[in-house]
Design a protein around this motif. Sequence first.
Motif, PDB file in Angstrom:
ATOM      1  N   ALA A   1     -18.624 -39.079  10.464  1.00  0.00           N
ATOM      2  CA  ALA A   1     -19.784 -39.113  11.371  1.00  0.00           C
ATOM      3  C   ALA A   1     -19.573 -40.130  12.486  1.00  0.00           C
ATOM      4  O   ALA A   1     -19.869 -39.841  13.655  1.00  0.00           O
ATOM      5  N   TYR A   2     -19.044 -41.306  12.150  1.00  0.00           N
ATOM      6  CA  TYR A   2     -18.761 -42.309  13.184  1.00  0.00           C
ATOM      7  C   TYR A   2     -17.763 -41.766  14.205  1.00  0.00           C
ATOM      8  O   TYR A   2     -17.925 -41.933  15.412  1.00  0.00           O
ATOM      9  N   LEU A   3     -16.727 -41.108  13.718  1.00  0.00           N
ATOM     10  CA  LEU A   3     -15.697 -40.590  14.618  1.00  0.00           C
ATOM     11  C   LEU A   3     -16.233 -39.450  15.486  1.00  0.00           C
ATOM     12  O   LEU A   3     -15.884 -39.346  16.664  1.00  0.00           O
ATOM     13  N   ARG A   4     -17.108 -38.626  14.924  1.00  0.00           N
ATOM     14  CA  ARG A   4     -17.736 -37.578  15.741  1.00  0.00           C
ATOM     15  C   ARG A   4     -18.592 -38.191  16.839  1.00  0.00           C
ATOM     16  O   ARG A   4     -18.592 -37.709  17.978  1.00  0.00           O
ATOM     17  N   ARG A   5     -19.306 -39.273  16.512  1.00  0.00           N
ATOM     18  CA  ARG A   5     -20.129 -39.947  17.525  1.00  0.00           C
ATOM     19  C   ARG A   5     -19.261 -40.549  18.622  1.00  0.00           C
ATOM     20  O   ARG A   5     -19.615 -40.482  19.800  1.00  0.00           O
ATOM     21  N   ILE A   6     -18.147 -41.158  18.234  1.00  0.00           N
ATOM     22  CA  ILE A   6     -17.227 -41.737  19.226  1.00  0.00           C
ATOM     23  C   ILE A   6     -16.729 -40.643  20.157  1.00  0.00           C
ATOM     24  O   ILE A   6     -16.742 -40.798  21.380  1.00  0.00           O
ATOM     25  N   ARG A   7     -16.298 -39.532  19.570  1.00  0.00           N
ATOM     26  CA  ARG A   7     -15.803 -38.417  20.389  1.00  0.00           C
ATOM     27  C   ARG A   7     -16.880 -37.919  21.346  1.00  0.00           C
ATOM     28  O   ARG A   7     -16.602 -37.649  22.515  1.00  0.00           O
ATOM     29  N   ALA A   8     -18.090 -37.790  20.867  1.00  0.00           N
ATOM     30  CA  ALA A   8     -19.182 -37.289  21.701  1.00  0.00           C
ATOM     31  C   ALA A   8     -19.551 -38.278  22.798  1.00  0.00           C
ATOM     32  O   ALA A   8     -19.736 -37.893  23.958  1.00  0.00           O
ATOM     33  N   LYS A   9     -19.647 -39.555  22.448  1.00  0.00           N
ATOM     34  CA  LYS A   9     -20.034 -40.573  23.426  1.00  0.00           C
ATOM     35  C   LYS A   9     -19.012 -40.717  24.547  1.00  0.00           C
ATOM     36  O   LYS A   9     -19.374 -40.927  25.701  1.00  0.00           O
ATOM     37  N   LEU A  10     -17.730 -40.625  24.193  1.00  0.00           N
ATOM     38  CA  LEU A  10     -16.664 -40.903  25.154  1.00  0.00           C
ATOM     39  C   LEU A  10     -15.893 -39.668  25.590  1.00  0.00           C
ATOM     40  O   LEU A  10     -14.886 -39.778  26.280  1.00  0.00           O
ATOM     41  N   ASN A  11     -16.361 -38.503  25.174  1.00  0.00           N
ATOM     42  CA  ASN A  11     -15.739 -37.242  25.576  1.00  0.00           C
ATOM     43  C   ASN A  11     -14.254 -37.217  25.208  1.00  0.00           C
ATOM     44  O   ASN A  11     -13.400 -36.906  26.030  1.00  0.00           O
ATOM     45  N   ILE A  12     -13.964 -37.560  23.966  1.00  0.00           N
ATOM     46  CA  ILE A  12     -12.604 -37.598  23.435  1.00  0.00           C
ATOM     47  C   ILE A  12     -12.470 -36.455  22.439  1.00  0.00           C
ATOM     48  O   ILE A  12     -13.384 -36.200  21.658  1.00  0.00           O
ATOM     49  N   THR A  13     -11.325 -35.782  22.454  1.00  0.00           N
ATOM     50  CA  THR A  13     -11.166 -34.634  21.564  1.00  0.00           C
ATOM     51  C   THR A  13     -10.088 -34.806  20.499  1.00  0.00           C
ATOM     52  O   THR A  13     -10.120 -34.094  19.504  1.00  0.00           O
ATOM     53  N   THR A  14      -9.150 -35.716  20.685  1.00  0.00           N
ATOM     54  CA  THR A  14      -8.051 -35.823  19.722  1.00  0.00           C
ATOM     55  C   THR A  14      -7.922 -37.239  19.159  1.00  0.00           C
ATOM     56  O   THR A  14      -8.384 -38.211  19.755  1.00  0.00           O
ATOM     57  N   THR A  15      -7.247 -37.333  18.028  1.00  0.00           N
ATOM     58  CA  THR A  15      -6.977 -38.630  17.430  1.00  0.00           C
ATOM     59  C   THR A  15      -6.058 -39.447  18.325  1.00  0.00           C
ATOM     60  O   THR A  15      -6.206 -40.667  18.428  1.00  0.00           O
ATOM     61  N   ALA A  16      -5.136 -38.791  19.003  1.00  0.00           N
ATOM     62  CA  ALA A  16      -4.255 -39.499  19.932  1.00  0.00           C
ATOM     63  C   ALA A  16      -5.058 -40.173  21.045  1.00  0.00           C
ATOM     64  O   ALA A  16      -4.777 -41.314  21.420  1.00  0.00           O
ATOM     65  N   GLU A  17      -6.060 -39.481  21.554  1.00  0.00           N
ATOM     66  CA  GLU A  17      -6.919 -40.077  22.586  1.00  0.00           C
ATOM     67  C   GLU A  17      -7.694 -41.265  22.021  1.00  0.00           C
ATOM     68  O   GLU A  17      -7.853 -42.285  22.697  1.00  0.00           O
ATOM     69  N   MET A  18      -8.157 -41.136  20.789  1.00  0.00           N
ATOM     70  CA  MET A  18      -8.871 -42.251  20.171  1.00  0.00           C
ATOM     71  C   MET A  18      -7.943 -43.446  19.990  1.00  0.00           C
ATOM     72  O   MET A  18      -8.343 -44.591  20.199  1.00  0.00           O
ATOM     73  N   THR A  19      -6.704 -43.180  19.625  1.00  0.00           N
ATOM     74  CA  THR A  19      -5.736 -44.257  19.453  1.00  0.00           C
ATOM     75  C   THR A  19      -5.464 -44.952  20.777  1.00  0.00           C
ATOM     76  O   THR A  19      -5.430 -46.185  20.839  1.00  0.00           O
ATOM     77  N   ARG A  20      -5.289 -44.178  21.835  1.00  0.00           N
ATOM     78  CA  ARG A  20      -5.082 -44.778  23.168  1.00  0.00           C
ATOM     79  C   ARG A  20      -6.274 -45.628  23.565  1.00  0.00           C
ATOM     80  O   ARG A  20      -6.117 -46.717  24.117  1.00  0.00           O
ATOM     81  N   LEU A  21      -7.474 -45.151  23.292  1.00  0.00           N
ATOM     82  CA  LEU A  21      -8.677 -45.904  23.596  1.00  0.00           C
ATOM     83  C   LEU A  21      -8.687 -47.216  22.808  1.00  0.00           C
ATOM     84  O   LEU A  21      -8.959 -48.277  23.368  1.00  0.00           O
ATOM     85  N   ALA A  22      -8.405 -47.142  21.527  1.00  0.00           N
ATOM     86  CA  ALA A  22      -8.406 -48.340  20.690  1.00  0.00           C
ATOM     87  C   ALA A  22      -7.406 -49.366  21.199  1.00  0.00           C
ATOM     88  O   ALA A  22      -7.709 -50.556  21.268  1.00  0.00           O
ATOM     89  N   ILE A  23      -6.241 -48.909  21.598  1.00  0.00           N
ATOM     90  CA  ILE A  23      -5.230 -49.816  22.132  1.00  0.00           C
ATOM     91  C   ILE A  23      -5.728 -50.452  23.422  1.00  0.00           C
ATOM     92  O   ILE A  23      -5.606 -51.662  23.628  1.00  0.00           O
ATOM     93  N   SER A  24      -6.325 -49.651  24.295  1.00  0.00           N
ATOM     94  CA  SER A  24      -6.817 -50.195  25.564  1.00  0.00           C
ATOM     95  C   SER A  24      -7.964 -51.175  25.360  1.00  0.00           C
ATOM     96  O   SER A  24      -8.171 -52.060  26.167  1.00  0.00           O
ATOM     97  N   LEU A  25      -8.684 -51.046  24.240  1.00  0.00           N
ATOM     98  CA  LEU A  25      -9.781 -51.969  23.921  1.00  0.00           C
ATOM     99  C   LEU A  25      -9.310 -53.166  23.094  1.00  0.00           C
ATOM    100  O   LEU A  25     -10.094 -54.050  22.802  1.00  0.00           O
ATOM    101  N   GLY A  26      -8.043 -53.157  22.724  1.00  0.00           N
ATOM    102  CA  GLY A  26      -7.510 -54.251  21.925  1.00  0.00           C
ATOM    103  C   GLY A  26      -7.943 -54.221  20.472  1.00  0.00           C
ATOM    104  O   GLY A  26      -7.980 -55.242  19.804  1.00  0.00           O
ATOM    105  N   LEU A  27      -8.252 -53.029  19.987  1.00  0.00           N
ATOM    106  CA  LEU A  27      -8.663 -52.913  18.580  1.00  0.00           C
ATOM    107  C   LEU A  27      -7.444 -52.798  17.744  1.00  0.00           C
ATOM    108  O   LEU A  27      -6.843 -52.338  17.171  1.00  0.00           O
TER     109      LEU A  27
END
Length: 74
Positions: free
Chosen positions: A48-74
Amino acid sequence: MSLTASAAQDEAPALAPRERETLGHIAAGRTYLQTARHMGLSQHTVDAYLRRIRAKLNITTTAEMTRLAISLGL
């Protein structure tokens, strides 16, 4: 990826603290089950958290989420 690194930084405050934490675990290569166990949650909640992240930030793949996390320093 739908967001540039600077746009991701601007959108980061839109994420709840637990969403950010979940994103960090997934970006580190943990499975949903590993993330759930580490955070003391069910896999359903992690999903559910990951679906919310995808919806909020218009992200569709795990690779995109990983790039986002790296850019945020997570």
